[in-house]
Write an enzyme that holds these catalytic residues in place. Structure first.
Site, PDB file in Angstrom:
ATOM      1  N   GLY A   1      22.339  39.344  12.784  1.00 31.28           N
ATOM      2  CA  GLY A   1      22.899  38.165  13.446  1.00 31.28           C
ATOM      3  C   GLY A   1      22.291  36.896  12.907  1.00 31.28           C
ATOM      4  N   ASN A   2      22.443  35.842  13.632  1.00 38.16           N
ATOM      5  CA  ASN A   2      21.841  34.574  13.219  1.00 38.16           C
ATOM      6  C   ASN A   2      21.388  33.811  14.467  1.00 38.16           C
ATOM      7  OD1 ASN A   2      24.099  32.717  14.099  1.00 38.16           O
ATOM      8  ND2 ASN A   2      25.187  34.177  12.783  1.00 38.16           N
TER       9      ASN A   2
END
Ligand code: CTP
Length: 391
Positions: free
Chosen positions: A207-208
């Site tokens: 993810g980020n």
């Protein structure tokens, strides 16, 4: 940063309602205004300089004898797009009506030709006194917009007309003056927020760090300006927004499906979501043991914005976001061209700044080649400045 049309000078008079003006500062900022507070010296008996500076994020002066070389009264008069005086006490109203210039605020008011909103608050006897009413009439004739105080319980046990109006009513009056209340009415705006996640196994993902704050701020701002907003939220906090349709997604594939379903129905797409650039080539059904975690084979995700931009219909506006740590302007310009965007906001995220924060800095790139530098603004302010570009 170009803040044209968004600078509010908030004059605070010396009444107990000064503490309620603290909330007004916050709500003005939520509406995308940049606020400079100028309290009268008497107001500082109720709320001190430190509070105003902390709330506004700007230096606060109350006398012309401070920052003399900076000629504060003229500088502030030139900066202000609107002046709001809240609370306006009987004494302050009298001084304004007489054209006095005996503190910084009254100097600024005299030196500025912008629209002025007066929010009186005082004891009902003082409000209804012939002197105050005559002064109000004078200011009204000179173009001040004067609000009627609320009726109800006062500081003491007595009641009457004189209470500081509820903050939403003050904002409504200011919005009417500014004329921003419905400048996006009828526009259908599709906004993506947050960041997509690509599962590795049932417990892990790629993810980020995008929090979704900017996307929600954009949705809120667009709603407040009358737009019809659809928000696609990728892994954002479970917030609701009155009047906004929210579709929740997790992966890039889900985001892509949601965008495909809505893109045709929008006039403007704002892609503030951070899309995971790649996903594991296979998702494990069972949790991997840590000893198995050595390498993960990835396959690239499609560039959703590029795909949509290639099939846009005439008149559809596409806005992209970018987060860069180095050469941010250079890479943003080439990104904007590659994706054929009308506007791109590039966050300067060097040093881990911005993610999860309420503030942002970077630059707005316009198709014309013009740039607007954003030095340090709230995400609400940035949202309004971006939406201003749609006008
Ligand atoms: N974007 C997208 N699909 C992707 C990647 C990005 O739609 N697979 C969108 C983002 O929502 C954003 C814009 O494109 O509005 C720029 O995102 P960014 O991640 O900076 O672009 P990339 O093309 O992935 O460039 P980089 O190689 O710098 O990551």
């Amino acid at each position: 940063m170009s803040t044209t049309g968004r600078e509010v000078l908030l004059g605070v008079g010396g009444g107990i309602a000064a503490y309620k003006a603290c909330e007004l500062v916050r709500r003005l900022q939520d509406d995308g205004f940049l606020v400079t507070v100028v309290p009268t010296p008497a107001a500082l008996n109720f709320v001190g300089t430190a509070t105003w500076e902390a709330l506004s994020g700007r230096p606060v002066l109350s006398q012309v004898w401070q920052d003399v070389p900076g000629v504060a009264h003229i500088r502030l008069a030139e900066l202000a797009d609107y002046i709001v005086i809240a609370p306006a006490t009987a004494d302050l109203i009298a001084r304004l009506a007489a054209g006095r210039a005996d503190d910084l605020l009254t100097n600024v008011v005299l030196a500025s030709g912008v629209a002025k909103l007066l929010v009186p608050a005082m004891h009902p006897q003082m409000w209804s006194s012939l002197a105050t009413q005559a002064n109000i009439e004078t200011l009204h004739e000179r173009g001040f917009v004067v609000m009627e105080p609320d009726e109800g319980r006062l500081t003491g046990a007595d009641t009457g007309v004189g209470r500081f109006p509820e903050v939403p009513r003050i904002l409504e009056n200011l919005r009417a003056i500014v004329g921003i209340s419905a400048d996006l009415r009828g526009r259908r705006i599709l906004i993506t927020a947050g960041g997509t996640r690509e599962p590795i196994d049932p417990v892990r993902f790629i993810g980020n760090r995008s929090s979704g704050k900017q996307g929600f701020a954009l949705a809120q701002a667009a709603l407040s300006r009358g737009a019809k907003v659809h928000l696609i939220a990728a892994n954002c906090p479970d917030l609701t927004l009155e009047g906004c349709v929210i579709t929740r997604v997790e992966t890039t594939a889900e985001l892509s499906l949601a965008l495909d379903a809505e893109f045709e129905n929008c006039d403007v797409l704002i892609m503030s979501a951070a899309v995971a650039d790649a996903r594991p080539s296979q998702i494990e059904d069972e949790k991997l043991k840590s000893s198995q975690l050595r390498t993960i084979e990835l396959v690239p995700n499609p560039d959703l914005l590029k795909v949509l931009s290639d099939k846009r219909r005439p008149g559809q506006v596409l806005i992209g976001f970018a987060a860069e740590t180095v050469n941010h302007l250079e890479s943003a310009i080439s990104k904007m061209e590659r994706k054929n965007l009308d506007l791109l906001y590039v966050n300067d995220v060097s040093g881990g700044a911005i993610f999860g924060s309420d503030r942002t800095q970077g630059a707005i790139l316009l198709k014309s080649g013009d740039q607007i530098t954003v030095t340090d603004a709230s995400k609400d302010t940035l949202a309004h400045v971006l939406l201003d570009q749609l006008k």
